[in-house]
Write a protein that holds these residues in place. Structure first.
Motif, mmCIF file in Angstrom:
data_model
loop_
_atom_site.group_PDB
_atom_site.id
_atom_site.type_symbol
_atom_site.label_atom_id
_atom_site.label_comp_id
_atom_site.label_asym_id
_atom_site.label_seq_id
_atom_site.Cartn_x
_atom_site.Cartn_y
_atom_site.Cartn_z
ATOM 1 N N LYS A 38 0.791 -1.321 0.064
ATOM 2 C CA LYS A 38 0.102 0.034 -0.062
ATOM 3 C C LYS A 38 0.807 1.317 -0.009
ATOM 4 O O LYS A 38 0.759 2.249 -0.908
ATOM 5 C CB LYS A 38 -0.931 0.023 1.172
ATOM 6 N N GLU A 39 1.858 1.186 0.881
ATOM 7 C CA GLU A 39 2.694 2.313 0.907
ATOM 8 C C GLU A 39 3.710 2.309 -0.072
ATOM 9 O O GLU A 39 4.541 3.592 -0.148
ATOM 10 C CB GLU A 39 3.372 2.412 2.443
ATOM 11 N N GLN A 40 4.049 1.330 -0.695
ATOM 12 C CA GLN A 40 5.109 1.241 -1.720
ATOM 13 C C GLN A 40 6.564 1.357 -1.063
ATOM 14 O O GLN A 40 7.238 2.131 -1.624
ATOM 15 C CB GLN A 40 4.927 2.143 -3.065
ATOM 16 N N SER A 41 6.617 0.876 0.028
ATOM 17 C CA SER A 41 7.935 1.324 0.839
ATOM 18 C C SER A 41 8.666 -0.003 1.212
ATOM 19 O O SER A 41 8.010 -1.126 1.068
ATOM 20 C CB SER A 41 7.432 2.058 2.233
ATOM 21 N N ILE A 42 9.982 0.235 1.452
ATOM 22 C CA ILE A 42 10.864 -0.915 1.723
ATOM 23 C C ILE A 42 11.542 -0.865 2.854
ATOM 24 O O ILE A 42 12.136 0.475 3.300
ATOM 25 C CB ILE A 42 11.744 -1.209 0.815
ATOM 26 N N LYS A 43 11.749 -1.582 3.765
ATOM 27 C CA LYS A 43 12.256 -1.483 5.079
ATOM 28 C C LYS A 43 13.118 -2.719 5.457
ATOM 29 O O LYS A 43 12.871 -4.007 4.687
ATOM 30 C CB LYS A 43 11.337 -1.543 6.149
ATOM 31 N N HIS A 44 14.068 -2.593 6.046
ATOM 32 C CA HIS A 44 15.208 -3.505 6.280
ATOM 33 C C HIS A 44 15.252 -4.016 7.685
ATOM 34 O O HIS A 44 15.120 -3.432 8.667
ATOM 35 C CB HIS A 44 16.797 -3.175 5.901
ATOM 36 N N ASP A 45 15.030 -5.405 7.858
ATOM 37 C CA ASP A 45 15.153 -5.817 9.188
ATOM 38 C C ASP A 45 15.937 -7.395 9.300
ATOM 39 O O ASP A 45 16.590 -7.677 8.193
ATOM 40 C CB ASP A 45 13.772 -6.218 9.701
ATOM 41 N N CYS A 46 15.728 -8.123 10.426
ATOM 42 C CA CYS A 46 16.188 -9.584 10.643
ATOM 43 C C CYS A 46 14.907 -10.219 10.684
ATOM 44 O O CYS A 46 14.056 -10.004 11.312
ATOM 45 C CB CYS A 46 17.181 -9.397 11.706
ATOM 46 N N ARG A 70 4.880 -5.620 -10.708
ATOM 47 C CA ARG A 70 6.414 -6.033 -11.168
ATOM 48 C C ARG A 70 7.250 -4.937 -10.923
ATOM 49 O O ARG A 70 8.513 -5.075 -10.429
ATOM 50 C CB ARG A 70 6.285 -6.078 -12.878
ATOM 51 N N ASP A 71 6.839 -3.433 -11.100
ATOM 52 C CA ASP A 71 7.758 -2.472 -11.052
ATOM 53 C C ASP A 71 8.378 -2.379 -9.518
ATOM 54 O O ASP A 71 9.536 -2.031 -9.306
ATOM 55 C CB ASP A 71 7.007 -1.007 -11.135
ATOM 56 N N PHE A 72 7.386 -2.710 -8.532
ATOM 57 C CA PHE A 72 7.655 -2.439 -7.136
ATOM 58 C C PHE A 72 8.701 -3.616 -6.703
ATOM 59 O O PHE A 72 9.884 -3.513 -6.084
ATOM 60 C CB PHE A 72 6.494 -2.495 -6.348
ATOM 61 N N VAL A 73 8.492 -4.817 -7.255
ATOM 62 C CA VAL A 73 9.304 -6.077 -7.103
ATOM 63 C C VAL A 73 10.560 -5.734 -7.632
ATOM 64 O O VAL A 73 11.748 -6.135 -7.150
ATOM 65 C CB VAL A 73 8.393 -7.422 -7.510
ATOM 66 N N MET A 74 10.937 -5.295 -9.020
ATOM 67 C CA MET A 74 11.991 -5.327 -9.588
ATOM 68 C C MET A 74 12.629 -4.195 -9.023
ATOM 69 O O MET A 74 14.081 -4.190 -8.817
ATOM 70 C CB MET A 74 11.901 -5.049 -11.091
ATOM 71 N N GLN A 75 12.184 -3.041 -8.468
ATOM 72 C CA GLN A 75 12.792 -2.148 -7.625
ATOM 73 C C GLN A 75 13.404 -2.810 -6.332
ATOM 74 O O GLN A 75 14.393 -2.571 -5.797
ATOM 75 C CB GLN A 75 11.824 -1.001 -7.236
ATOM 76 N N ALA A 76 12.497 -3.606 -5.654
ATOM 77 C CA ALA A 76 13.083 -4.511 -4.472
ATOM 78 C C ALA A 76 14.257 -5.017 -4.723
ATOM 79 O O ALA A 76 15.192 -5.333 -3.994
ATOM 80 C CB ALA A 76 11.926 -4.946 -3.826
ATOM 81 N N TYR A 77 14.377 -5.856 -5.771
ATOM 82 C CA TYR A 77 15.483 -6.533 -6.214
ATOM 83 C C TYR A 77 16.553 -5.795 -6.457
ATOM 84 O O TYR A 77 17.841 -6.169 -6.077
ATOM 85 C CB TYR A 77 15.155 -7.477 -7.397
ATOM 86 N N LYS A 78 16.388 -4.729 -7.215
ATOM 87 C CA LYS A 78 17.536 -3.804 -7.391
ATOM 88 C C LYS A 78 18.255 -3.401 -6.003
ATOM 89 O O LYS A 78 19.409 -3.122 -5.768
ATOM 90 C CB LYS A 78 17.118 -2.713 -8.311
#
Length: 341
Positions: A34-42, A314-322
């Motif tokens: 929903k937010e189109q956000s990426i966060k890093h955690d464990c 697709r765009d969000f996932v490919m951004q996440a992979y990058k």
């Protein structure tokens, strides 16, 4: 929709060759659709992203030592078998290497005759249906003679075979592990249950088709491999109760996800079933049952990255992979994880 739309550059050194000492110590990338956000955690903190009343669905298949080395009984020539699917009692679909000359009636032996096989039928892609002959219990013979069929991108020897099994693996039959589940530990399950989250299991025996690249230029021309699944009444009832109460169904891995989407109706309610599924999920697919997904990072142009792209865009996932490449996440079976909610 082109297959190349799902390509990304991956440095070889980011392919995880050995599992971490602590299963739950993997990194976790958190995607908010929903937010189109990426966060890093464990991954140890995965329960932070669950809510009371959610239902976690995991694939409890167990990888079998499906690679066998033997010889032809007529010529003594070396042969390799890779067991794919159990068709009936003592009959399996297998890949033979070299297999072009293995006609119906060809015979093979393994372990000085401890195990014998005869080709009964030639099927799709040149695979063979073979009937095994042996004394005793097949699983025990396979344990003695077979090897774990690690994915082709893992070149290091695995010291402990159990590290390519989930801690909850139960039903023998897979040629590959449901790798999103490799991060879970009994201690982590305790934390999740205490939060009021149901933990349920389905079974899908993963075939090697999961590693096959999509060769068609157009995604829609790809023919999906078929895999055997079981979802019982207990799991189906728990999922349906979760849906009725407004909780989320969280799929652990693409394999569990394919079972859920195979057995659900348009409202996301599921029916207990046993059978084969060749469901192919790619962008444009409308998910019926799954509300959140835990998954590893997948091969470029694979059906798995297409499924994840269907779920999150697709765009969000490919951004996440990058981002994962830039942040040096560990990729594939023994790599890091992603939570998409």
């Amino acid at each position: 929709m082109k297959t190349h739309d799902f390509y990304y550059d991956l440095p070889q050194e980011l392919i995880a060759q050995i599992p971490l000492k602590d299963r739950s110590a993997s990194r976790l990338m958190v995607l908010d659709k929903k937010e189109q956000s990426i966060k890093h955690d464990c991954f140890k903190n995965i329960a932070d992203y669950f809510n009371e009343g959610d239902c976690l669905v995991l694939n409890d298949t167990r990888v079998i030592p499906a690679r066998l080395y033997g010889k032809r009984t007529d010529t003594g020539g070396a042969i390799e078998f890779l067991l794919l699917n159990k068709r009936s009692l003592d009959e399996w679909e297998v890949i033979l290497k070299p297999g072009k000359r293995a006609k119906v009636g060809a015979e093979f032996e393994f372990g000085d005759g401890m195990l014998k096989a005869e080709v009964k039928e030639i099927v799709n892609d040149g695979n063979r249906i073979v009937k095994f002959n042996y004394d005793g219990v097949f699983e025990e013979v396979l344990d003695k003679l077979g090897e774990m069929p690690l994915p082709p991108y893992i070149t290091h020897k695995l010291e402990d075979k159990e590290r390519y099994q989930t801690v909850y693996s139960k039903h023998d039959g897979s040629a590959a592990a449901p790798t999103a589940g490799l991060h879970f530990t009994p201690e982590l399950f305790d934390v999740i249950r205490k939060k009021g989250v149901k933990i349920e299991f389905a079974t899908l025996h993963v075939g090697l088709g999961t590693f096959r690249p999509v060769k068609a230029d157009d995604v829609r021309d790809h023919k999906m491999h078929s895999e055997f699944f079981v979802i019982d009444e207990k799991t189906a009832n728990a999922i349906n109760e979760t849906k009725k109460n407004g909780g989320r169904v969280i799929s652990v891995g693409t394999t569990a996800n394919r079972v859920l989407e195979t057995v659900s109706d348009e409202n996301g309610f599921v029916t207990a079933r046993t059978g084969w599924t060749d469901i192919f999920i790619y962008p444009g697919y409308k998910f019926k049952c799954t509300n959140a997904l835990i998954t590893n990072f997948h091969l470029p142009e694979s059906t798995l990255i297409m499924l994840v792209s269907a779920f999150a865009g697709r765009d969000f996932v490919m951004q996440a992979y990058k981002t994962a490449v830039e942040e040096k996440y560990r990729f594939f079976s023994f790599g890091d994880a992603m939570f998409i909610g």
